[in-house]
Write a protein that holds these residues in place. Structure first.
Motif, PDB file in Angstrom:
ATOM      1  N   LEU A 167       0.860  -1.190   0.000  1.00  0.00           N
ATOM      2  CA  LEU A 167       0.000   0.000   0.000  1.00  0.00           C
ATOM      3  C   LEU A 167       0.889   1.231   0.000  1.00  0.00           C
ATOM      4  CD1 LEU A 167      -2.716   1.530   0.332  1.00  0.00           C
ATOM      5  CD2 LEU A 167      -2.425   1.272   2.803  1.00  0.00           C
ATOM      6  N   ARG A 168       0.756   2.057  -1.030  1.00  0.00           N
ATOM      7  CA  ARG A 168       1.589   3.265  -1.142  1.00  0.00           C
ATOM      8  C   ARG A 168       0.820   4.380  -1.837  1.00  0.00           C
ATOM      9  NH1 ARG A 168       4.047   3.267  -6.661  1.00  0.00           N
ATOM     10  NH2 ARG A 168       3.567   1.251  -7.635  1.00  0.00           N
ATOM     11  N   GLY A 206       5.903   1.709   5.754  1.00  0.00           N
ATOM     12  CA  GLY A 206       6.158   2.623   4.653  1.00  0.00           C
ATOM     13  C   GLY A 206       6.825   1.997   3.439  1.00  0.00           C
ATOM     14  N   TYR A 207       7.005   2.840   2.435  1.00  0.00           N
ATOM     15  CA  TYR A 207       7.739   2.501   1.218  1.00  0.00           C
ATOM     16  C   TYR A 207       8.971   3.386   1.146  1.00  0.00           C
ATOM     17  CZ  TYR A 207       4.747  -0.606  -1.616  1.00  0.00           C
ATOM     18  OH  TYR A 207       4.056  -1.677  -2.118  1.00  0.00           O
ATOM     19  N   LEU A 208      10.014   2.885   0.507  1.00  0.00           N
ATOM     20  CA  LEU A 208      11.219   3.674   0.243  1.00  0.00           C
ATOM     21  C   LEU A 208      11.587   3.481  -1.221  1.00  0.00           C
ATOM     22  CD1 LEU A 208      13.608   5.439   1.088  1.00  0.00           C
ATOM     23  CD2 LEU A 208      14.800   3.332   1.811  1.00  0.00           C
ATOM     24  N   LYS A 232       2.072  11.758   3.149  1.00  0.00           N
ATOM     25  CA  LYS A 232       3.141  12.309   3.980  1.00  0.00           C
ATOM     26  C   LYS A 232       4.403  11.492   3.761  1.00  0.00           C
ATOM     27  CE  LYS A 232       4.212  13.999   8.622  1.00  0.00           C
ATOM     28  NZ  LYS A 232       3.739  14.130  10.029  1.00  0.00           N
ATOM     29  N   ASN A 233       5.377  12.104   3.095  1.00  0.00           N
ATOM     30  CA  ASN A 233       6.651  11.444   2.876  1.00  0.00           C
ATOM     31  C   ASN A 233       7.785  12.455   2.946  1.00  0.00           C
ATOM     32  OD1 ASN A 233       6.876  12.662   0.208  1.00  0.00           O
ATOM     33  ND2 ASN A 233       5.413  11.105  -0.501  1.00  0.00           N
ATOM     34  N   GLU A 234       9.004  11.946   2.933  1.00  0.00           N
ATOM     35  CA  GLU A 234      10.174  12.808   3.029  1.00  0.00           C
ATOM     36  C   GLU A 234      11.186  12.418   1.966  1.00  0.00           C
ATOM     37  OE1 GLU A 234      12.230  12.225   6.714  1.00  0.00           O
ATOM     38  OE2 GLU A 234      12.175  10.036   6.591  1.00  0.00           O
ATOM     39  N   LEU A 235      11.912  13.421   1.464  1.00  0.00           N
ATOM     40  CA  LEU A 235      12.976  13.186   0.511  1.00  0.00           C
ATOM     41  C   LEU A 235      14.303  13.110   1.259  1.00  0.00           C
ATOM     42  CD1 LEU A 235      11.849  15.647  -2.315  1.00  0.00           C
ATOM     43  CD2 LEU A 235      11.787  13.143  -2.399  1.00  0.00           C
ATOM     44  N   GLY A 259       8.027   7.018   2.680  1.00  0.00           N
ATOM     45  CA  GLY A 259       6.679   7.263   3.166  1.00  0.00           C
ATOM     46  C   GLY A 259       6.619   7.180   4.678  1.00  0.00           C
ATOM     47  N   LEU A 260       6.108   8.215   5.308  1.00  0.00           N
ATOM     48  CA  LEU A 260       6.081   8.292   6.766  1.00  0.00           C
ATOM     49  C   LEU A 260       4.756   7.829   7.360  1.00  0.00           C
ATOM     50  CD1 LEU A 260       7.797  11.788   7.174  1.00  0.00           C
ATOM     51  CD2 LEU A 260       8.857   9.525   7.416  1.00  0.00           C
TER      52      LEU A 260
END
Length: 534
Positions: A167-168, A206-208, A232-235, A259-260
């Protein structure tokens, strides 16, 4: 008798609202219900002499005209429900013995519960099909008779059950992001939707997604879009990736998107079982049988591009081969193709791709075989339990699987590497030559791993643009499509099922607008390419 007519009127009202069509087109969906022989003599299907004499003698009497209409309805109802051998025992090839009595037929129907007619026939009882049935029955309950046709009730080869269950929201197309956001909400509140007895075992790690220098800009643009829509995710730069995930080799990696919230994986079988269980409780009927063809009928009042006036043929029946080899028929008002990897073959049965005009364009969905490998890290130094599902620039992925030190991993083959789909045998050479080198490059500890198990599953591949196809078919006014998700369908089943129910019950999308995912884009050759397909 009048209760039957009232039911027919009620069902027609629902279908008119759902299709939002002119009355003359809805008339083609008109249903006649069965009668046990009321108003007939000796079960012969012919009006009694007294009734006919009264009608003939009082043609202008309003009551007589009404009685005549009711009598005609009785006969049409019989013909709708019962085969010709039951309504016309003397027909050629039939014998008027006791096995062809109406009572015998009805007893057989009651015994096996087979649904010979329905308002909505869902072809395919996997994740998408069962979600559609769930949403239709959850919303309409007794207002719609829904039948789900599934060829294998064990789901032994179903794509849903053999998927990794990711799930992403890390997509590049707005609709895909929105559908997966709703999927996350559905799973977070699954007990409200599916009940306390369904546990999806959602793992929110999460996903990376990793990108090389060439893909870094696209990854950054996607992240901005995703966050703007509610994800909500971060680079993370290569340096920060190494700090956050010390097990990773960042050579050749320029950027990562982590993904956070609202991302991870779940149990696909539990989701399918939950949809199916609740749909049945709400009144859906599941039929185990193989779809082998459609029945066609002339509808001269409908015009279609490329078809000579008066020669339009619609579909209103499905021919089904039961497990014991018996052929049966299901009459429907609306049909939905949600057969996953087999959807293209089902569409051909409706002449889609083999007919004229709009029917000359096929449904571009076919099966592709994908492998999933279960392995262990022999030195026990692999990534920890909170590791996200990680995907490198080549599309090779892995994630943790439970608490026993197992990992799942795999990769989609290149076009020239596509394996045959006539069986679900696993190619272990593909792991050794293609998957393992990429895993070891990404995670040095994976240089020493041992494959413990593996399986293969079918992937519903949309050869046009690798994206879902959702909506009505432009030729048939009672055929809908929900297929072609190319590997990300299971996470979007809650949203797709809800969207299809909106089209049928409300006459259009009310939540996530999937208009761009319609079949029309194939006709006008406007593909919607998703950047993040793995």
């Amino acid at each position: 008798m009048f209760q039957a007519l009232q039911r027919r009127s009620s069902k027609l009202s629902v279908l008119r609202q759902a299709r939002n069509q002119q009355p003359r087109i809805v008339y083609s969906f008109r249903r006649q219900y069965a009668s046990s022989g009321e108003g007939s003599k000796g079960g012969s299907g012919k009006p009694s002499g007294d009734f006919s004499d009264q009608v003939e003698a009082n043609k202008d009497n309003p009551i007589s005209r009404t009685l005549k209409l009711i009598g005609n309805d009785v006969q049409r109802m019989k013909k709708f429900i019962l085969p010709s051998s039951y309504t016309n025992p003397g027909a050629k090839g039939d014998s008027p013995d006791s096995t062809h009595s109406i009572e015998n037929y009805l007893e057989r129907y009651r015994r096996d519960g087979f649904q010979s007619h329905c308002d909505v026939l869902v072809i395919g009882g996997g994740g998408v099909g069962s979600s559609i049935a769930y949403w239709l029955k959850k919303r309409a309950r007794q207002g719609l008779n829904v039948v789900v046709l599934e060829k294998d009730a064990t789901y032994a080869q179903a794509s849903t059950c053999l998927s990794v269950g990711g799930l992403r929201q890390q997509f590049s197309i707005v609709e895909n992001i929105q559908m997966s956001l709703y999927g996350a909400d559905f799973m977070r509140n699954s007990r409200d939707y599916l009940g306390d007895d369904v546990d999806l075992n959602f793992t929110p790690h999460g996903y990376l997604l990793l990108a090389s220098e060439a893909g870094a800009e696209q990854l950054e643009q996607n992240s901005k879009l995703q966050c703007a829509l509610g994800a909500k995710n971060e680079l993370l730069t290569a340096k920060r990736l190494k700090e956050r995930f010390p097990w990773m080799n960042t050579e050749g990696i320029a950027l990562g998107c982590h993904g956070l919230e609202k991302e991870g994986w779940f149990d696909p079988w539990a989701l399918l079982s939950g949809f199916r269980k609740r749909a049945i409780e709400y009144g859906a009927h599941y039929v185990e049988g193989e779809m082998v063809g459609f029945g066609f009928r002339q509808q001269p009042d409908i015009l279609a591009e490329g078809i000579e006036e008066g020669s339009y043929e619609g579909i209103d029946r499905a021919f089904v081969k039961m497990k014991d080899g018996e052929m049966r028929e299901i009459k429907f008002a609306i049909a939905i193709i949600a057969a996953g990897a087999q959807s293209g073959a089902i569409a051909k049965m409706a002449r889609i791709g083999t007919g004229k005009g709009m029917l000359s364009i096929p449904l571009p969905v076919e099966p592709r075989k994908r492998y999933v490998y279960v392995f262990q890290c022999e030195n026990d130094q692999g990534p920890g339990i909170n590791t996200p599902l990680t995907i490198d620039p080549s599309g090779t992925y892995f994630r943790r699987d439970g608490l026993g030190g197992n990992y799942l991993g795999g990769k989609s083959p290149l076009p020239e590497e596509e394996p045959p789909v006539d069986n679900l045998d696993v190619d272990h050479t593909f792991f050794d030559k293609t998957v393992w080198p990429n895993l070891a490059q990404m995670v040095p500890a994976f240089e020493a791993i041992k494959v413990k198990n593996a399986w293969a599953g079918y992937y519903e591949f949309n050869t046009f643009d690798e994206n879902g196809i959702v909506g009505p078919h432009p030729y048939y006014n009672n055929l809908y499509i929900a297929t072609g998700f190319s590997g990300h369908g299971i996470q979007q089943t809650p949203a797709v099922g809800r969207a299809v129910s909106e089209m049928i019950i409300d006459g259009g999308f009310r939540t996530v607008d999937l208009t761009r995912f319609g079949f029309d884009r194939i006709i006008v050759d406007q593909p919607m390419y998703e950047a993040n397909i793995f």
